[in-house]
Scaffold this motif. Structure first.
Motif, PDB file in Angstrom:
ATOM      1  N   LEU A  40      51.835  61.544  50.356  1.00 47.55           N
ATOM      2  CA  LEU A  40      52.202  61.654  48.940  1.00 47.55           C
ATOM      3  C   LEU A  40      52.274  63.113  48.522  1.00 47.55           C
ATOM      4  N   GLU A  41      51.264  63.885  48.908  1.00 48.72           N
ATOM      5  CA  GLU A  41      51.232  65.304  48.544  1.00 48.72           C
ATOM      6  C   GLU A  41      52.365  66.081  49.187  1.00 48.72           C
ATOM      7  N   ASN A  42      52.734  65.710  50.394  1.00 51.99           N
ATOM      8  CA  ASN A  42      53.800  66.423  51.101  1.00 51.99           C
ATOM      9  C   ASN A  42      55.193  65.939  50.711  1.00 51.99           C
ATOM     10  N   GLY A  43      55.262  64.911  49.870  1.00 52.11           N
ATOM     11  CA  GLY A  43      56.551  64.428  49.401  1.00 52.11           C
ATOM     12  C   GLY A  43      57.298  63.561  50.377  1.00 52.11           C
ATOM     13  N   THR A  44      56.615  63.053  51.388  1.00 49.53           N
ATOM     14  CA  THR A  44      57.295  62.204  52.364  1.00 49.53           C
ATOM     15  C   THR A  44      57.203  60.725  52.016  1.00 49.53           C
ATOM     16  N   LYS A  45      56.358  60.380  51.044  1.00 51.15           N
ATOM     17  CA  LYS A  45      56.235  58.994  50.573  1.00 51.15           C
ATOM     18  C   LYS A  45      56.153  58.990  49.060  1.00 51.15           C
ATOM     19  N   LEU A  46      56.571  57.857  48.485  1.00 59.14           N
ATOM     20  CA  LEU A  46      56.391  57.616  47.058  1.00 59.14           C
ATOM     21  C   LEU A  46      55.308  56.561  46.907  1.00 59.14           C
ATOM     22  N   PRO A  47      54.467  56.675  45.892  1.00 54.75           N
ATOM     23  CA  PRO A  47      53.372  55.715  45.747  1.00 54.75           C
ATOM     24  C   PRO A  47      53.846  54.386  45.171  1.00 54.75           C
ATOM     25  N   SER A  48      53.132  53.339  45.520  1.00 48.22           N
ATOM     26  CA  SER A  48      53.353  52.054  44.855  1.00 48.22           C
ATOM     27  C   SER A  48      52.767  52.172  43.450  1.00 48.22           C
ATOM     28  N   ALA A  49      53.050  51.206  42.606  1.00 45.98           N
ATOM     29  CA  ALA A  49      52.493  51.229  41.248  1.00 45.98           C
ATOM     30  C   ALA A  49      50.968  51.210  41.301  1.00 45.98           C
ATOM     31  N   LYS A  50      50.427  50.406  42.199  1.00 47.50           N
ATOM     32  CA  LYS A  50      48.966  50.318  42.340  1.00 47.50           C
ATOM     33  C   LYS A  50      48.384  51.653  42.806  1.00 47.50           C
ATOM     34  N   ALA A  51      49.014  52.254  43.804  1.00 50.02           N
ATOM     35  CA  ALA A  51      48.531  53.536  44.313  1.00 50.02           C
ATOM     36  C   ALA A  51      48.620  54.622  43.246  1.00 50.02           C
ATOM     37  N   LEU A  52      49.694  54.594  42.454  1.00 51.81           N
ATOM     38  CA  LEU A  52      49.851  55.578  41.381  1.00 51.81           C
ATOM     39  C   LEU A  52      48.720  55.434  40.360  1.00 51.81           C
ATOM     40  N   ARG A  53      48.398  54.189  40.002  1.00 53.21           N
ATOM     41  CA  ARG A  53      47.316  53.933  39.048  1.00 53.21           C
ATOM     42  C   ARG A  53      45.970  54.424  39.611  1.00 53.21           C
ATOM     43  N   GLN A  54      45.706  54.099  40.873  1.00 51.24           N
ATOM     44  CA  GLN A  54      44.452  54.511  41.508  1.00 51.24           C
ATOM     45  C   GLN A  54      44.370  56.032  41.624  1.00 51.24           C
ATOM     46  N   LEU A  55      45.469  56.635  41.992  1.00 53.10           N
ATOM     47  CA  LEU A  55      45.515  58.083  42.155  1.00 53.10           C
ATOM     48  C   LEU A  55      45.307  58.791  40.826  1.00 53.10           C
ATOM     49  N   ALA A  56      45.977  58.320  39.788  1.00 55.11           N
ATOM     50  CA  ALA A  56      45.805  58.917  38.460  1.00 55.11           C
ATOM     51  C   ALA A  56      44.344  58.834  38.028  1.00 55.11           C
ATOM     52  N   GLY A  57      43.726  57.679  38.242  1.00 58.55           N
ATOM     53  CA  GLY A  57      42.310  57.521  37.894  1.00 58.55           C
ATOM     54  C   GLY A  57      41.428  58.487  38.666  1.00 58.55           C
ATOM     55  N   ALA A  58      41.702  58.639  39.948  1.00 56.42           N
ATOM     56  CA  ALA A  58      40.909  59.559  40.776  1.00 56.42           C
ATOM     57  C   ALA A  58      41.068  61.004  40.320  1.00 56.42           C
ATOM     58  N   LEU A  59      42.222  61.313  39.751  1.00 59.33           N
ATOM     59  CA  LEU A  59      42.490  62.672  39.269  1.00 59.33           C
ATOM     60  C   LEU A  59      42.149  62.832  37.787  1.00 59.33           C
ATOM     61  N   GLU A  60      41.520  61.790  37.224  1.00 55.30           N
ATOM     62  CA  GLU A  60      41.066  61.812  35.838  1.00 55.30           C
ATOM     63  C   GLU A  60      42.226  62.050  34.867  1.00 55.30           C
TER      64      GLU A  60
END
Length: 151
Positions: A40-60
């Motif tokens: 995700l950070e390297n731009g080789t994948k796009l997150p699923s909706a679930k992963a985006l939600r989890q990631l946003a939460g982890a990043l506050e």
């Protein structure tokens, strides 16, 4: 797909640095695998909706805040550079057509996919939480009105 991080990947890296977190810590907080977060950070994948939600939460951050940070092209649509070839789009402030370069068109498609996934996730969450309450309240209101009419 060897890309320089940009957009969402760059936003993740910047926020992680702001919080002083290592990639492994963010992956653990988000319940994502380290390799997936790396992609995700390297731009080789796009997150699923679930992963985006989890990631946003982890990043506050909210999902909207994270996506806003991913929009790294500060120029308004009507002022972006054009290459004279590629798909045609209309500027937001006029009816003039302009060409969109292939990378720009691809980036717009990716962003649209992320926004659509986020909207679907938010609607699903709303349907699970707020909608039942709204239906219950509306049924109670209708029953109360019916009961008043019976008197």
């Amino acid at each position: 797909m060897d890309q320089q991080p940009g957009g969402l990947g760059r936003a993740i890296q910047v926020r992680r640095a702001e919080l002083g977190l290592k990639r492994k810590e963010v992956a653990e907080r988000a319940l994502l695998s380290y390799p997936y977060l790396s992609e995700l950070e390297n731009g080789t994948k796009l997150p699923s909706a679930k992963a985006l939600r989890q990631l946003a939460g982890a990043l506050e951050l909210s999902q909207a805040e994270l996506l806003e940070r991913a929009d790294y092209d500060p120029a308004p649509v009507g002022q972006r550079r054009t290459t004279g070839h590629g798909p045609t789009a209309y500027t937001s402030n006029s009816n003039e057509a302009r060409s969109i370069s292939d990378p720009e068109f691809e980036q717009m498609g990716r962003l649209a996919d992320i926004v659509a996934a986020t909207v679907r996730a938010e609607l699903a969450a709303w349907a699970r939480t707020s909608l039942p309450r709204l239906i219950r309240d509306e049924v109670r209101r209708a029953l109360d009105e019916e009961h008043r009419d019976d008197r």
